[in-house]
Design a protein around this motif. Structure first.
Motif, PDB file in Angstrom:
ATOM      1  N   LYS A   3     -22.997  56.782 -16.999  1.00 16.65           N
ATOM      2  CA  LYS A   3     -22.684  55.526 -16.320  1.00 16.65           C
ATOM      3  C   LYS A   3     -23.503  55.649 -15.048  1.00 16.65           C
ATOM      4  O   LYS A   3     -23.798  56.642 -14.328  1.00 16.65           O
ATOM      5  CB  LYS A   3     -21.229  55.524 -15.815  1.00 16.65           C
ATOM      6  N   VAL A   4     -24.164  54.583 -14.808  1.00 17.12           N
ATOM      7  CA  VAL A   4     -24.995  54.240 -13.409  1.00 17.12           C
ATOM      8  C   VAL A   4     -24.420  53.387 -12.482  1.00 17.12           C
ATOM      9  O   VAL A   4     -24.120  52.287 -12.994  1.00 17.12           O
ATOM     10  CB  VAL A   4     -26.596  53.819 -13.887  1.00 17.12           C
ATOM     11  N   TYR A   5     -24.446  53.810 -11.129  1.00 20.14           N
ATOM     12  CA  TYR A   5     -24.039  53.013  -9.978  1.00 20.14           C
ATOM     13  C   TYR A   5     -25.188  52.371  -9.176  1.00 20.14           C
ATOM     14  O   TYR A   5     -25.982  53.465  -8.931  1.00 20.14           O
ATOM     15  CB  TYR A   5     -23.159  53.678  -9.153  1.00 20.14           C
ATOM     16  N   ILE A   6     -25.604  51.175  -9.251  1.00 21.61           N
ATOM     17  CA  ILE A   6     -26.693  50.644  -8.686  1.00 21.61           C
ATOM     18  C   ILE A   6     -26.337  50.282  -7.163  1.00 21.61           C
ATOM     19  O   ILE A   6     -25.670  49.181  -7.291  1.00 21.61           O
ATOM     20  CB  ILE A   6     -27.492  49.468  -9.551  1.00 21.61           C
ATOM     21  N   SER A   7     -26.844  50.789  -6.550  1.00 21.09           N
ATOM     22  CA  SER A   7     -26.587  50.651  -4.849  1.00 21.09           C
ATOM     23  C   SER A   7     -27.375  49.042  -4.744  1.00 21.09           C
ATOM     24  O   SER A   7     -28.654  49.148  -4.925  1.00 21.09           O
ATOM     25  CB  SER A   7     -26.891  51.474  -3.875  1.00 21.09           C
ATOM     26  N   GLU A   8     -26.876  48.142  -4.276  1.00 22.83           N
ATOM     27  CA  GLU A   8     -27.248  46.605  -4.243  1.00 22.83           C
ATOM     28  C   GLU A   8     -28.714  46.785  -3.604  1.00 22.83           C
ATOM     29  O   GLU A   8     -29.631  45.887  -3.848  1.00 22.83           O
ATOM     30  CB  GLU A   8     -26.409  45.645  -3.930  1.00 22.83           C
ATOM     31  N   THR A   9     -28.860  47.550  -2.345  1.00 29.08           N
ATOM     32  CA  THR A   9     -30.010  47.680  -1.685  1.00 29.08           C
ATOM     33  C   THR A   9     -30.406  46.453  -0.677  1.00 29.08           C
ATOM     34  O   THR A   9     -31.207  45.885  -0.928  1.00 29.08           O
ATOM     35  CB  THR A   9     -31.151  48.135  -2.432  1.00 29.08           C
ATOM     36  N   ARG A  10     -29.296  46.189   0.326  1.00 34.92           N
ATOM     37  CA  ARG A  10     -29.607  45.304   1.185  1.00 34.92           C
ATOM     38  C   ARG A  10     -30.905  45.801   2.223  1.00 34.92           C
ATOM     39  O   ARG A  10     -31.094  47.012   2.262  1.00 34.92           O
ATOM     40  CB  ARG A  10     -28.460  45.199   2.306  1.00 34.92           C
ATOM     41  N   PRO A  11     -31.768  44.823   2.627  1.00 34.45           N
ATOM     42  CA  PRO A  11     -31.400  43.258   2.647  1.00 34.45           C
ATOM     43  C   PRO A  11     -32.118  42.506   1.419  1.00 34.45           C
ATOM     44  O   PRO A  11     -31.709  41.461   1.114  1.00 34.45           O
ATOM     45  CB  PRO A  11     -31.965  42.654   3.993  1.00 34.45           C
ATOM     46  N   LEU A  12     -33.101  43.168   0.584  1.00 36.12           N
ATOM     47  CA  LEU A  12     -33.949  42.500  -0.207  1.00 36.12           C
ATOM     48  C   LEU A  12     -33.460  42.616  -1.642  1.00 36.12           C
ATOM     49  O   LEU A  12     -33.838  42.057  -2.791  1.00 36.12           O
ATOM     50  CB  LEU A  12     -35.374  42.580  -0.278  1.00 36.12           C
ATOM     51  N   LEU A  13     -32.220  43.449  -1.795  1.00 34.10           N
ATOM     52  CA  LEU A  13     -31.527  43.419  -3.309  1.00 34.10           C
ATOM     53  C   LEU A  13     -32.514  44.255  -4.391  1.00 34.10           C
ATOM     54  O   LEU A  13     -32.010  43.697  -5.261  1.00 34.10           O
ATOM     55  CB  LEU A  13     -30.936  42.219  -3.433  1.00 34.10           C
TER      56      LEU A  13
END
Ligand code: MRU
Length: 346
Positions: free
Chosen positions: A185-195
């Motif tokens: 399973k992969v958890y993708i960190s949204e990565t603020r600010p440009l996502l």
């Protein structure tokens, strides 16, 4: 799934406009270095190896209309074009590495006609694009050996097909693991600010049918506390000789969390991302980007009061002691990185 991040077609650089994803899959056709620099600045194309490929082709776009056969004037033009493209973004080593590689073709072939040198520069740029695809496949092959069934893998930003000339580095590891039949399973960190995580990695992984969930950046610690994360793999924009690594802002947070929770923290990056002229990460230039990226939601809606001050570094530097190993196209470099990088890459 078939899409190409970068192609050279009909005299133009064809790229996916990544700023539009995942809403629209739109292409840009770039025929001059001004438009290319703008596309790089606004992240229509991004990710270290993809930036390298664009810069190499960009050098060709910048010199192809040079008239005459005077080598000295040609080299002056080449240096001007290179300097202009190099001023687009400071952190990704690949951008500079690519420019240097194609420029060296001109420096090494002084005896040839300018027309022949131009053709050789284009040939070199296209070769590098193919080499990058091969490098990613190798990273995928080495990295997949680190993934076990039922692992939970956390990643940040996008180090996938979109960030490279094909296949990806971090996501290449996941693609290879899936090809090998592994279940994870992969958890993708949204990565603020440009996502880049929520928009780009989510788009790629969904298309590839990989079991993935987007999480807010600040969810990582809780997931680790619950035992859901078996390993973290992040990409790199520049790796210094001692293994200190610059990558998307937030990567260092993850490395510290991994240390606390005793979770392996890996970097995946090709040799072209290593800057062996830098002794440590202290010398890596971290790009500061415009405040609006933080004070608005993707430039569409203000979320902070007008006039508030903003800090927006695009990258952070993770010290080599926090990195379990670096998955490269030459194999997995394990700690102590400050010794082993020399052994494998120098
Ligand atoms: O600002 P970006 O989107 O160019 O940042 C990209 C990253 O930080 C990637 O992780 C890195 O370039 C590696 S891409 C294989």
């Amino acid at each position: 799934m078939s899409f190409k991040t970068i192609e050279y077609k009909y005299g133009k650089i064809k790229i996916i406009d990544q700023s539009k994803l995942p809403d629209k899959l739109e292409y840009l056709y770039i025929s001059n270095i001004k438009d290319l620099r703008q596309a790089i600045r606004r992240l229509s194309v991004r990710g270290a190896p993809a930036l390298g490929a664009c810069a190499e082709l960009g050098v060709y776009l910048g010199i192809r209309d040079f008239k005459g056969n005077d080598y000295g004037s040609f080299i002056r033009k080449l240096k001007k074009v290179s300097g202009y493209l190099a001023s687009s973004r400071p952190t990704a080593r690949n951008l500079f590495w690519g420019i240097e590689r194609v420029s060296n073709i001109a420096f090494k072939n002084k005896g040839l006609s300018v027309g022949t040198i131009k053709a050789l520069i284009l040939e070199e740029a296209l070769n590098i694009i193919n080499e990058d695809k091969e490098s990613c496949r190798n990273i995928g092959r080495y990295g997949a050996s680190l993934i076990k069934n039922n692992d939970g893998i956390l990643t940040i930003c996008n180090a996938g097909i979109l960030a490279t000339c094909g296949y990806g580095t971090v996501l290449g590891v996941l693609y290879r693991a899936k090809e090998k039949g592994k279940i994870f399973k992969v958890y993708i960190s949204e990565t603020r600010p440009l996502l880049q995580g929520a928009r780009l990695s989510a788009w790629e992984l969904k298309k590839k049918g990989i079991d993935a969930l987007v999480i807010c950046d600040n969810t990582a610690a809780a997931l680790m506390q619950q035992g859901k994360v078996s390993l973290v793999i992040a990409g790199a924009d520049r790796v210094a000789l001692n293994g200190d690594t610059a990558n998307k802002i937030g990567t260092y947070n993850l490395a510290i969390l991994c240390k606390y929770h005793n979770i392996p923290f890996y970097i995946a990056a090709p040799a072209s991302t290593f800057d062996l002229s830098l002794r440590s990460g202290k010398d890596i230039i971290v790009e500061e980007r415009e405040p609006k990226e933080v004070s608005t939601l993707l430039f569409k809606r203000e979320i902070s009061p007008k006039g508030i001050k903003v800090m927006n570094p695009a990258f952070d530097v993770t010290g080599h002691r926090l990195i379990t190993a670096i998955i490269t196209d030459y194999g997995i470099i394990r700690s102590p990185l400050d010794k082993n990088i020399r052994k494998i890459l120098c």
